[in-house]
Write an enzyme that holds these catalytic residues in place. Structure first.
Site, PDB file in Angstrom:
ATOM      1  N   HIS A 297     -52.226 -31.670 -37.447  1.00 54.24           N
ATOM      2  CA  HIS A 297     -51.033 -32.344 -36.929  1.00 54.24           C
ATOM      3  C   HIS A 297     -50.491 -33.120 -38.124  1.00 54.24           C
ATOM      4  O   HIS A 297     -51.066 -34.130 -38.529  1.00 54.24           O
ATOM      5  CB  HIS A 297     -51.460 -33.265 -35.779  1.00 54.24           C
ATOM      6  CG  HIS A 297     -50.461 -34.291 -35.364  1.00 54.24           C
ATOM      7  ND1 HIS A 297     -49.869 -34.293 -34.131  1.00 54.24           N
ATOM      8  CD2 HIS A 297     -49.949 -35.376 -36.014  1.00 54.24           C
ATOM      9  CE1 HIS A 297     -49.039 -35.321 -34.036  1.00 54.24           C
ATOM     10  NE2 HIS A 297     -49.082 -36.004 -35.164  1.00 54.24           N
TER      11      HIS A 297
ATOM     12  N   HIS B 252     -47.236 -27.273 -34.719  1.00 52.40           N
ATOM     13  CA  HIS B 252     -45.860 -27.682 -34.373  1.00 52.40           C
ATOM     14  C   HIS B 252     -44.923 -28.044 -35.530  1.00 52.40           C
ATOM     15  O   HIS B 252     -44.521 -29.202 -35.679  1.00 52.40           O
ATOM     16  CB  HIS B 252     -45.873 -28.810 -33.333  1.00 52.40           C
ATOM     17  CG  HIS B 252     -46.861 -29.927 -33.556  1.00 52.40           C
ATOM     18  ND1 HIS B 252     -47.013 -30.588 -34.752  1.00 52.40           N
ATOM     19  CD2 HIS B 252     -47.741 -30.491 -32.698  1.00 52.40           C
ATOM     20  CE1 HIS B 252     -47.943 -31.513 -34.610  1.00 52.40           C
ATOM     21  NE2 HIS B 252     -48.401 -31.475 -33.380  1.00 52.40           N
TER      22      HIS B 252
ATOM     23  N   HIS C 221     -51.917 -24.207 -28.175  1.00 53.75           N
ATOM     24  CA  HIS C 221     -51.688 -25.652 -28.331  1.00 53.75           C
ATOM     25  C   HIS C 221     -51.320 -26.267 -26.978  1.00 53.75           C
ATOM     26  O   HIS C 221     -50.152 -26.346 -26.597  1.00 53.75           O
ATOM     27  CB  HIS C 221     -50.572 -25.912 -29.358  1.00 53.75           C
ATOM     28  CG  HIS C 221     -50.564 -27.324 -29.855  1.00 53.75           C
ATOM     29  ND1 HIS C 221     -50.342 -27.661 -31.162  1.00 53.75           N
ATOM     30  CD2 HIS C 221     -50.777 -28.497 -29.205  1.00 53.75           C
ATOM     31  CE1 HIS C 221     -50.409 -28.982 -31.301  1.00 53.75           C
ATOM     32  NE2 HIS C 221     -50.665 -29.506 -30.118  1.00 53.75           N
TER      33      HIS C 221
ATOM     34  N   ASN D 242     -57.778 -34.343 -27.734  1.00 49.15           N
ATOM     35  CA  ASN D 242     -57.408 -35.759 -27.545  1.00 49.15           C
ATOM     36  C   ASN D 242     -57.439 -36.187 -26.075  1.00 49.15           C
ATOM     37  O   ASN D 242     -56.475 -36.726 -25.549  1.00 49.15           O
ATOM     38  CB  ASN D 242     -56.048 -36.081 -28.183  1.00 49.15           C
ATOM     39  CG  ASN D 242     -54.883 -35.366 -27.514  1.00 49.15           C
ATOM     40  OD1 ASN D 242     -55.054 -34.326 -26.893  1.00 49.15           O
ATOM     41  ND2 ASN D 242     -53.684 -35.919 -27.659  1.00 49.15           N
TER      42      ASN D 242
ATOM     43  N   ASP E  32     -47.251 -26.556 -26.942  1.00 44.84           N
ATOM     44  CA  ASP E  32     -47.608 -27.969 -27.121  1.00 44.84           C
ATOM     45  C   ASP E  32     -47.450 -28.707 -25.781  1.00 44.84           C
ATOM     46  O   ASP E  32     -46.920 -29.819 -25.725  1.00 44.84           O
ATOM     47  CB  ASP E  32     -46.801 -28.643 -28.230  1.00 44.84           C
ATOM     48  CG  ASP E  32     -47.445 -29.959 -28.678  1.00 44.84           C
ATOM     49  OD1 ASP E  32     -48.488 -30.351 -28.102  1.00 44.84           O
ATOM     50  OD2 ASP E  32     -46.908 -30.604 -29.604  1.00 44.84           O
TER      51      ASP E  32
ATOM     52  N   HIS F 157     -52.406 -29.519 -24.193  1.00 43.46           N
ATOM     53  CA  HIS F 157     -53.142 -30.756 -23.879  1.00 43.46           C
ATOM     54  C   HIS F 157     -53.474 -30.729 -22.389  1.00 43.46           C
ATOM     55  O   HIS F 157     -52.572 -30.830 -21.561  1.00 43.46           O
ATOM     56  CB  HIS F 157     -52.302 -31.977 -24.246  1.00 43.46           C
ATOM     57  CG  HIS F 157     -52.005 -32.054 -25.718  1.00 43.46           C
ATOM     58  ND1 HIS F 157     -52.867 -32.631 -26.625  1.00 43.46           N
ATOM     59  CD2 HIS F 157     -50.978 -31.561 -26.457  1.00 43.46           C
ATOM     60  CE1 HIS F 157     -52.365 -32.519 -27.857  1.00 43.46           C
ATOM     61  NE2 HIS F 157     -51.212 -31.865 -27.782  1.00 43.46           N
ATOM     62  N   LEU F 158     -54.755 -30.572 -22.096  1.00 46.56           N
ATOM     63  CA  LEU F 158     -55.156 -30.361 -20.692  1.00 46.56           C
ATOM     64  C   LEU F 158     -55.527 -31.640 -19.943  1.00 46.56           C
ATOM     65  O   LEU F 158     -55.644 -31.630 -18.729  1.00 46.56           O
ATOM     66  CB  LEU F 158     -56.315 -29.370 -20.618  1.00 46.56           C
ATOM     67  CG  LEU F 158     -55.916 -27.906 -20.647  1.00 46.56           C
ATOM     68  CD1 LEU F 158     -57.097 -27.009 -20.312  1.00 46.56           C
ATOM     69  CD2 LEU F 158     -54.798 -27.638 -19.652  1.00 46.56           C
ATOM     70  N   ARG F 159     -55.773 -32.712 -20.675  1.00 45.44           N
ATOM     71  CA  ARG F 159     -55.973 -34.059 -20.067  1.00 45.44           C
ATOM     72  C   ARG F 159     -57.263 -34.258 -19.289  1.00 45.44           C
ATOM     73  O   ARG F 159     -57.427 -35.296 -18.649  1.00 45.44           O
ATOM     74  CB  ARG F 159     -54.795 -34.418 -19.146  1.00 45.44           C
ATOM     75  CG  ARG F 159     -53.419 -34.266 -19.763  1.00 45.44           C
ATOM     76  CD  ARG F 159     -53.260 -35.067 -21.009  1.00 45.44           C
ATOM     77  NE  ARG F 159     -51.858 -35.089 -21.447  1.00 45.44           N
ATOM     78  CZ  ARG F 159     -51.502 -35.311 -22.702  1.00 45.44           C
ATOM     79  NH1 ARG F 159     -52.418 -35.510 -23.642  1.00 45.44           N
ATOM     80  NH2 ARG F 159     -50.229 -35.335 -23.034  1.00 45.44           N
TER      81      ARG F 159
HETATM   82  O1  DOR Z   1     -45.803 -35.047 -28.316  1.00 43.96           O
HETATM   83  C1  DOR Z   1     -47.010 -35.028 -28.454  1.00 43.96           C
HETATM   84  N1  DOR Z   1     -47.841 -35.219 -27.414  1.00 43.96           N
HETATM   85  N2  DOR Z   1     -47.515 -34.844 -29.668  1.00 43.96           N
HETATM   86  C2  DOR Z   1     -48.821 -34.944 -29.918  1.00 43.96           C
HETATM   87  O2  DOR Z   1     -49.206 -34.740 -31.031  1.00 43.96           O
HETATM   88  C3  DOR Z   1     -49.763 -35.335 -28.854  1.00 43.96           C
HETATM   89  C4  DOR Z   1     -49.241 -34.977 -27.531  1.00 43.96           C
HETATM   90  C5  DOR Z   1     -49.974 -35.605 -26.396  1.00 43.96           C
HETATM   91  O3  DOR Z   1     -51.210 -35.528 -26.364  1.00 43.96           O
HETATM   92  O4  DOR Z   1     -49.325 -36.148 -25.486  1.00 43.96           O
HETATM   93 ZN    ZN Z   2     -49.738 -32.652 -32.596  1.00 38.17          ZN
END
Ligand code: DOR
Ligand code: ZN
Length: 423
Positions: free
Chosen positions: A178, A231, A60, A94, A304, A62-64
C-alpha cells in the site's frame, strides 16, 4: 450432479478459447467444453446471449472478520461476491486484531468455510501492522496465507521493507504494498488539488503515493525480488511501474474501477462515500490509468472492497476511508472499458480471473476439462442502476450509487454449484 451451461459465449483467456460453447459440469469440476454438446444433465442452464467466464478472483478485499463484523462478515461478503461474479477473494490483514500469526490465519481459513466463495488470507507484514517487527512468514505460509501486506497502512521503514521482501521471497509469499508516505499524506482526507482547496480541507498529495511506489521499485530492483503494488491511482505511479517493468524489475500492479471512473470532483458533494485511500484523483489520472489499462500495463483490476457502516460514513471529514466494490467490480469495468470500445472482454478476464490467481499462485482461472467449476455468467447488455439498498454487502458505502451500468451477472457457480442466480 451434472450441470450443463448451454450455448453461452465463452471467454477463457487462460486457454485462449473464445466462442459459443457448452460447458458440462460434473460435481465440482468441469468435465467437458465443446460446441453443441448433447449430454444429459440434471440441470441445464440456457446461456444463449450470455457471456461465460471463469469466476473472478478479487485479490484486494477487506472482509472485516474478525473484529468488525458490523461492517461485513464471511457470509455477507460471500453473498456480495457471488452477486458480482466473484468466486475467490483474498482478504486483507487489517482486521481487529490484525492477521499476524499462524493461529489467526488458520482461524480465517476455518471460519471462511461458511462463505459461498473461496477465501484466501493475506497475512500482515508486521506484528499488529505496527510497522516495527516482522511476522514469521514461513509459519504464515504454512498456515495458509497466500501473501503478506500491511494494506491499510504502508511499511514506513525502508530497512524493514527490505528485510520483508527478502523473507517473503524465502517463504514463497507474495508481498503487496500500500504505497503511501504518511509524513506527506498527513491528515489529508482527499486528493490534494483544486477541489480540496475549494473545500478548504487537507489533501493527500499524489507525491505520497508516487514516492513510495518509487521506493518499492528501487527495493525490488536492488534485491531482485518481486513486489505487487496495490491500488494505483496516479498517472505518475503507473508510468514509474511501466518503466520498471521495461527494465526487467519484478513489479506487478493493480487498480480499481473507481480510479478509472471517477475524479475528485465527486467530493464536492461532501459525501464520505466518495472517500477512499488512495483518494479519487484528477481527470488526467483517470485518463492515464485508462490508457495504461488499454496498453496492458496493469496486471489486475480489483475492487478494494472496504465496507463501513452508515453511521461511520455519516460525517464527510472524519469518516474512515473506503468504498464497497465486490458487486460493481465487473459491471463498472464492462461499462467503462468494454462498452466504450477500449478493451475486449478477453483482456478484462485476464486482469480479473487469470492474473490475480497467477500472482497469488492459487491455480484456476480457466474453464477446461478438469478445472474446478468456478464460473460467472453475465449479460453484457443488461442495463441497471446501482441502488445501495439492493446490494448484498452489509455496508452500503458505494461510490457508484445512482450510476447507470451496462452488464449484469446472471449466474455464479462455485465448485459446480449455482450459488447465485439473478432473478
Ligand atoms: O480506502 C481504504 N480503505 N484504503 C485502505 O487502504 C484501507 C481500507 C479499509 O480497510 O477500510
Ligand atoms: Zn491499501
Amino acid at each position: 450432479m451434472t450441470t450443463l451451461l448451454k450455448n453461452g459465449y465463452l471467454v477463457d483467456s487462460m486457454n485462449n478459447r473464445e466462442g459459443v460453447f457448452d460447458v458440462l459440469i460434473k460435481d465440482r469440476f468441469v468435465s467437458a467444453v465443446a460446441a453443441n454438446m448433447d449430454a444429459p444433465a440434471d440441470r441445464t442452464v440456457d446461456c444463449s446471449g450470455l457471456t461465460v467466464i471463469p469466476g473472478i478472483c478479487d485479490m484486494h478485499v477487506h472482509l472485516r472478520d474478525p473484529g468488525q463484523t458490523h461492517k461485513e462478515d464471511f457470509v455477507t461478503a460471500g453473498e456480495a461476491a457471488v452477486a458480482g461474479g466473484v468466486t475467490a477473494v483474498m482478504c486483507m490483514a487489517n482486521t481487529v486484531p490484525a492477521v499476524d500469526s499462524p493461529e489467526r490465519v488458520r482461524d480465517i481459513v476455518k471460519r471462511a468455510e461458511t462463505s459461498k466463495v473461496k477465501i484466501y488470507p493475506c497475512a500482515a507484514v508486521t506484528v499488529g501492522q505496527g510497522g516495527s517487527e516482522l511476522c514469521d512468514f514461513e509459519a504464515l505460509k504454512q498456515a495458509g496465507a497466500v501473501a503478506v501486506s500491511d494494506d491499510g497502512k504502508p511499511v514506513e521503514n525502508a530497512r524493514l521493507m527490505m528485510e520483508a521482501m527478502i523473507r517473503a521471497r524465502l517463504a514463497g509469499l507474495k508481498i503487496i504494498s500500500h504505497c503511501e508516505d504518511t509524513d506527506i499524506s498527513g491528515d489529508g482526507i482527499m486528493n490534494e488539488g483544486a477541489v480540496s482547496a475549494k473545500l478548504g480541507v487537507n489533501g493527500i498529495s499524489r507525491t505520497s503515493e508516487n514516492i513510495m511506489t518509487m521506493r518499492e521499485i528501487c527495493l525490488a530492483n536492488d534485491l531482485k525480488a518481486h513486489i505487487h503494488i496495490a491500488h494505483v491511482s496516479t498517472k505518475e505511479a503507473i508510468k514509474y511501474i511501466n518503466m520498471a517493468v521495461n527494465l526487467g524489475i519484478m513489479v506487478t500492479c493493480e487498480t480499481a474501477p473507481h480510479y478509472f471512473t471517477l475524479t475528485d470532483e465527486e467530493l464536492l458533494k461532501k459525501d464520505a462515500d466518495y472517500r477512499m485511500n488512495p483518494p479519487l484523483r484528477e481527470f488526467d489520472d483517470v485518463l492515464e490509468i485508462t490508457k495504461a489499462l488499454c496498453n496492458d500495463m496493469f496486471d489486475c483490476i480489483v475492487s478494494d472492497h472496504a465496507p463501513h457502516a452508515e453511521r461511520e460514513k455519516a460525517d464527510f471529514k472524519t469518516a474512515p476511508f473506503g468504498v464497497t466494490g465486490l458487486e460493481t467490480l465487473l459491471p463498472v469495468t464492462l461499462t467503462r472499458l468494454y462498452h466504450t470500445g477500449k478493451l475486449p472482454v478477453s483482456k478484462i478476464v485476464r486482469m480479473m480471473c487469470v492474473n490475480p490467481r497467477r500472482i497469488l499462485g492459487i491455480g484456476g482461472g480457466g474453464i477446461e476439462a478438469g478445472s474446478a467449476a468456478d464460473i460467472a455468467v453475465f449479460d453484457l447488455n443488461e442495463n441497471w442502476t446501482v441502488e445501495p439498498g439492493k446490494l448484498r454487502s452489509k455496508s452500503k458505502n458505494t461510490c457508484f450509487k445512482g450510476m447507470r451500468l451496462k452488464g449484469r451477472v446472471k449466474y455464479t457457480l462455485v465448485n459446480g454449484e449455482v450459488v447465485y442466480e439473478d432473478k
